[in-house]
Design a protein around this motif. Structure first.
Motif, PDB file in Angstrom:
ATOM      1  N   ASP A  25       0.757  -1.151  -0.015  1.00 17.20           N
ATOM      2  CA  ASP A  25      -0.022   0.162   0.068  1.00 17.20           C
ATOM      3  C   ASP A  25       0.870   1.369  -0.061  1.00 17.20           C
ATOM      4  O   ASP A  25       0.325   2.405  -0.477  1.00 17.20           O
ATOM      5  N   ALA A  26       2.278   1.202   0.404  1.00 14.37           N
ATOM      6  CA  ALA A  26       2.858   2.454   0.284  1.00 14.37           C
ATOM      7  C   ALA A  26       3.020   2.652  -1.204  1.00 14.37           C
ATOM      8  O   ALA A  26       3.098   3.898  -1.468  1.00 14.37           O
ATOM      9  N   GLU A  27       3.340   1.737  -2.079  1.00 14.06           N
ATOM     10  CA  GLU A  27       3.398   1.696  -3.563  1.00 14.06           C
ATOM     11  C   GLU A  27       1.812   2.571  -4.107  1.00 14.06           C
ATOM     12  O   GLU A  27       1.800   3.429  -4.712  1.00 14.06           O
ATOM     13  N   GLU A  28       0.629   2.047  -3.564  1.00 15.60           N
ATOM     14  CA  GLU A  28      -0.451   2.525  -4.016  1.00 15.60           C
ATOM     15  C   GLU A  28      -0.608   3.946  -3.398  1.00 15.60           C
ATOM     16  O   GLU A  28      -1.200   5.178  -4.144  1.00 15.60           O
ATOM     17  N   LEU A  29      -0.050   4.244  -2.146  1.00 18.70           N
ATOM     18  CA  LEU A  29      -0.159   5.697  -1.644  1.00 18.70           C
ATOM     19  C   LEU A  29       0.545   6.823  -2.459  1.00 18.70           C
ATOM     20  O   LEU A  29       0.133   7.854  -2.660  1.00 18.70           O
ATOM     21  N   ALA A  30       1.560   6.244  -2.984  1.00 20.32           N
ATOM     22  CA  ALA A  30       2.356   7.164  -3.767  1.00 20.32           C
ATOM     23  C   ALA A  30       2.204   7.375  -5.081  1.00 20.32           C
ATOM     24  O   ALA A  30       2.372   8.384  -5.655  1.00 20.32           O
ATOM     25  N   THR A  31       1.313   6.486  -5.552  1.00 18.32           N
ATOM     26  CA  THR A  31       0.967   6.368  -7.130  1.00 18.32           C
ATOM     27  C   THR A  31      -0.379   6.633  -7.399  1.00 18.32           C
ATOM     28  O   THR A  31      -0.878   7.207  -8.561  1.00 18.32           O
ATOM     29  N   MET A  32      -1.488   6.392  -6.686  1.00 19.37           N
ATOM     30  CA  MET A  32      -2.878   6.193  -6.786  1.00 19.37           C
ATOM     31  C   MET A  32      -3.490   7.485  -7.537  1.00 19.37           C
ATOM     32  O   MET A  32      -3.933   7.291  -8.469  1.00 19.37           O
ATOM     33  N   ALA A  33      -3.510   8.611  -6.525  1.00 18.95           N
ATOM     34  CA  ALA A  33      -3.947   9.970  -7.107  1.00 18.95           C
ATOM     35  C   ALA A  33      -3.696  10.249  -8.357  1.00 18.95           C
ATOM     36  O   ALA A  33      -4.236  10.601  -9.247  1.00 18.95           O
ATOM     37  N   GLY A  34      -2.229  10.383  -8.519  1.00 18.35           N
ATOM     38  CA  GLY A  34      -1.676  10.810  -9.815  1.00 18.35           C
ATOM     39  C   GLY A  34      -1.869   9.932 -11.151  1.00 18.35           C
ATOM     40  O   GLY A  34      -2.226  10.450 -11.979  1.00 18.35           O
ATOM     41  N   TRP A  35      -1.904   8.704 -10.592  1.00 21.64           N
ATOM     42  CA  TRP A  35      -2.063   7.915 -11.773  1.00 21.64           C
ATOM     43  C   TRP A  35      -3.575   7.945 -12.338  1.00 21.64           C
ATOM     44  O   TRP A  35      -3.873   8.022 -13.390  1.00 21.64           O
ATOM     45  N   ALA A  36      -4.370   8.057 -11.310  1.00 22.50           N
ATOM     46  CA  ALA A  36      -5.819   8.385 -11.624  1.00 22.50           C
ATOM     47  C   ALA A  36      -6.185   9.510 -12.447  1.00 22.50           C
ATOM     48  O   ALA A  36      -6.964   9.220 -13.476  1.00 22.50           O
ATOM     49  N   SER A  58      -8.832  11.823  -4.796  1.00 23.82           N
ATOM     50  CA  SER A  58      -7.774  12.732  -4.481  1.00 23.82           C
ATOM     51  C   SER A  58      -6.805  12.234  -3.679  1.00 23.82           C
ATOM     52  O   SER A  58      -6.801  11.017  -3.005  1.00 23.82           O
ATOM     53  N   GLN A  59      -5.578  12.931  -3.468  1.00 25.98           N
ATOM     54  CA  GLN A  59      -4.530  12.224  -2.388  1.00 25.98           C
ATOM     55  C   GLN A  59      -5.007  12.087  -0.964  1.00 25.98           C
ATOM     56  O   GLN A  59      -4.961  11.349  -0.479  1.00 25.98           O
ATOM     57  N   ARG A  60      -5.881  13.153  -0.626  1.00 29.15           N
ATOM     58  CA  ARG A  60      -6.632  12.945   0.629  1.00 29.15           C
ATOM     59  C   ARG A  60      -7.441  11.564   0.784  1.00 29.15           C
ATOM     60  O   ARG A  60      -7.418  11.171   1.666  1.00 29.15           O
ATOM     61  N   HIS A  61      -8.099  11.563  -0.178  1.00 30.36           N
ATOM     62  CA  HIS A  61      -9.085  10.421  -0.343  1.00 30.36           C
ATOM     63  C   HIS A  61      -8.272   9.049  -0.379  1.00 30.36           C
ATOM     64  O   HIS A  61      -8.617   8.303   0.471  1.00 30.36           O
ATOM     65  N   VAL A  62      -7.173   9.030  -0.954  1.00 30.41           N
ATOM     66  CA  VAL A  62      -6.132   7.751  -0.892  1.00 30.41           C
ATOM     67  C   VAL A  62      -5.812   7.601   0.479  1.00 30.41           C
ATOM     68  O   VAL A  62      -5.578   6.542   0.958  1.00 30.41           O
ATOM     69  N   ASN A  63      -5.238   8.682   1.085  1.00 31.71           N
ATOM     70  CA  ASN A  63      -4.632   8.938   2.449  1.00 31.71           C
ATOM     71  C   ASN A  63      -5.817   8.136   3.299  1.00 31.71           C
ATOM     72  O   ASN A  63      -5.315   7.140   4.071  1.00 31.71           O
ATOM     73  N   VAL A  64      -6.924   8.778   3.462  1.00 31.10           N
ATOM     74  CA  VAL A  64      -7.936   8.220   4.540  1.00 31.10           C
ATOM     75  C   VAL A  64      -8.376   6.720   4.105  1.00 31.10           C
ATOM     76  O   VAL A  64      -8.296   5.891   5.077  1.00 31.10           O
ATOM     77  N   ALA A  65      -8.591   6.305   2.863  1.00 31.61           N
ATOM     78  CA  ALA A  65      -8.833   4.851   2.561  1.00 31.61           C
ATOM     79  C   ALA A  65      -7.690   4.171   2.919  1.00 31.61           C
ATOM     80  O   ALA A  65      -8.037   3.058   3.559  1.00 31.61           O
ATOM     81  N   HIS A 168     -14.648   8.762   0.990  1.00 30.72           N
ATOM     82  CA  HIS A 168     -15.382   9.735   0.255  1.00 30.72           C
ATOM     83  C   HIS A 168     -16.109  10.612   1.186  1.00 30.72           C
ATOM     84  O   HIS A 168     -16.060  11.763   0.790  1.00 30.72           O
ATOM     85  N   ALA A 169     -16.882  10.159   1.905  1.00 32.16           N
ATOM     86  CA  ALA A 169     -17.605  10.952   2.949  1.00 32.16           C
ATOM     87  C   ALA A 169     -16.902  11.903   4.014  1.00 32.16           C
ATOM     88  O   ALA A 169     -17.231  12.876   4.171  1.00 32.16           O
ATOM     89  N   LEU A 170     -15.513  11.457   4.184  1.00 30.34           N
ATOM     90  CA  LEU A 170     -14.597  12.062   5.142  1.00 30.34           C
ATOM     91  C   LEU A 170     -13.935  13.262   4.225  1.00 30.34           C
ATOM     92  O   LEU A 170     -13.474  14.238   4.814  1.00 30.34           O
ATOM     93  N   THR A 171     -13.849  12.851   2.980  1.00 30.15           N
ATOM     94  CA  THR A 171     -12.871  13.973   2.391  1.00 30.15           C
ATOM     95  C   THR A 171     -13.439  14.948   1.308  1.00 30.15           C
ATOM     96  O   THR A 171     -13.081  15.696   0.725  1.00 30.15           O
ATOM     97  N   GLN A 172     -14.798  14.560   1.117  1.00 28.96           N
ATOM     98  CA  GLN A 172     -15.485  15.758   0.056  1.00 28.96           C
ATOM     99  C   GLN A 172     -16.124  16.906   0.732  1.00 28.96           C
ATOM    100  O   GLN A 172     -16.427  16.803   1.935  1.00 28.96           O
ATOM    101  N   PRO A 173     -16.031  17.920   0.006  1.00 24.80           N
ATOM    102  CA  PRO A 173     -16.737  19.232   0.551  1.00 24.80           C
ATOM    103  C   PRO A 173     -18.269  18.967   0.803  1.00 24.80           C
ATOM    104  O   PRO A 173     -18.866  18.128   0.285  1.00 24.80           O
ATOM    105  N   ARG A 174     -18.824  19.718   1.705  1.00 23.31           N
ATOM    106  CA  ARG A 174     -20.130  19.446   2.379  1.00 23.31           C
ATOM    107  C   ARG A 174     -21.143  20.126   1.718  1.00 23.31           C
ATOM    108  O   ARG A 174     -22.054  20.943   2.270  1.00 23.31           O
ATOM    109  N   GLY A 175     -21.315  20.364   0.338  1.00 17.78           N
ATOM    110  CA  GLY A 175     -22.369  20.718  -0.624  1.00 17.78           C
ATOM    111  C   GLY A 175     -22.688  22.310  -0.270  1.00 17.78           C
ATOM    112  O   GLY A 175     -21.362  22.894  -0.166  1.00 17.78           O
TER     113      GLY A 175
END
Length: 193
Positions: A25-36, A58-65, A168-175
């Motif tokens: 998951d260190a690999e996923e942490l470093a690459t997921m948001a940018g790759w997406a 987002s990177q924040r979403h990746v971090n939390v997940a 997603h719920a923890l990292t998305q703006p609140r409408g």
């Protein structure tokens, strides 16, 4: 009540699951948001039926997940250590981890290129899973591989979906509330800035 004999299963099997997961998951942490972000236009053309706008991370979403999944894996490893690898939860997590590695290889084939986790899946995830199952068997631990595999197959998509839904719920703006705060910041004392 007597003490349960947990056998001689080394910590490299039980806590090793958490360590192998952390490397992967260190690999996923470093690459997921940018790759997406970079891969989305190509993937939209190749796989148009997938709702890519919903899958943006987002990177924040990746971090939390990844943090949430880390808690799950730590709990499974702890149960494995406490029971000498006999815990059905530990065995399901081990089976799911190995299957997850195979899923990464399938993703590479479907996308015809790198996907986050593709480097460590064949060199960490799959070899660790195979080795851990062999060690459990050599120590006489009854491997519930059939039941564990079935449980992992059913639970993995639910767990992964749940982790990403919470992230997603923890990292998305609140409408409107968030939009109203942004507009209020632009307007001061009835004057637009």
């Amino acid at each position: 009540m007597g003490r349960v004999d947990v056998g001689r299963v080394p910590a490299t099997v039980t806590w090793g699951l958490l360590a192998a997961w952390a490397l992967h998951d260190a690999e996923e942490l470093a690459t997921m948001a940018g790759w997406a972000r970079a891969a989305r236009p190509r993937l939209e053309g190749r796989l148009p039926w997938i709702p890519w706008e919903r899958l943006e991370v987002s990177q924040r979403h990746v971090n939390v997940a990844i943090g949430l999944m880390g808690g799950v894996m730590a709990g499974a490893a702890a149960l494995g250590a406490r029971t000498g690898g006999r815990s059905p939860v530990f065995q399901a997590a081990l089976a799911g981890f190995g299957a997850h590695g195979v899923a990464h290889l399938a993703q590479v084939a479907v996308t015809r290129g790198y996907t986050p986790g593709a480097v460590t899946a064949p060199v960490v995830v799959i070899p660790f899973s195979v080795w851990a199952w062999r060690r459990l068997r050599s120590e006489g631990v009854p491997a519930r591989s059939g039941r564990a595999g079935l449980a992992a197959t059913v639970a993995f998509p639910l767990l992964l979906g749940g982790v990403h839904a919470i992230a997603h719920a923890l990292t998305q703006p609140r409408g409107p509330r968030r939009a109203g705060a942004a507009q209020a910041a632009r307007v001061r004392g009835g004057r637009r800035l």
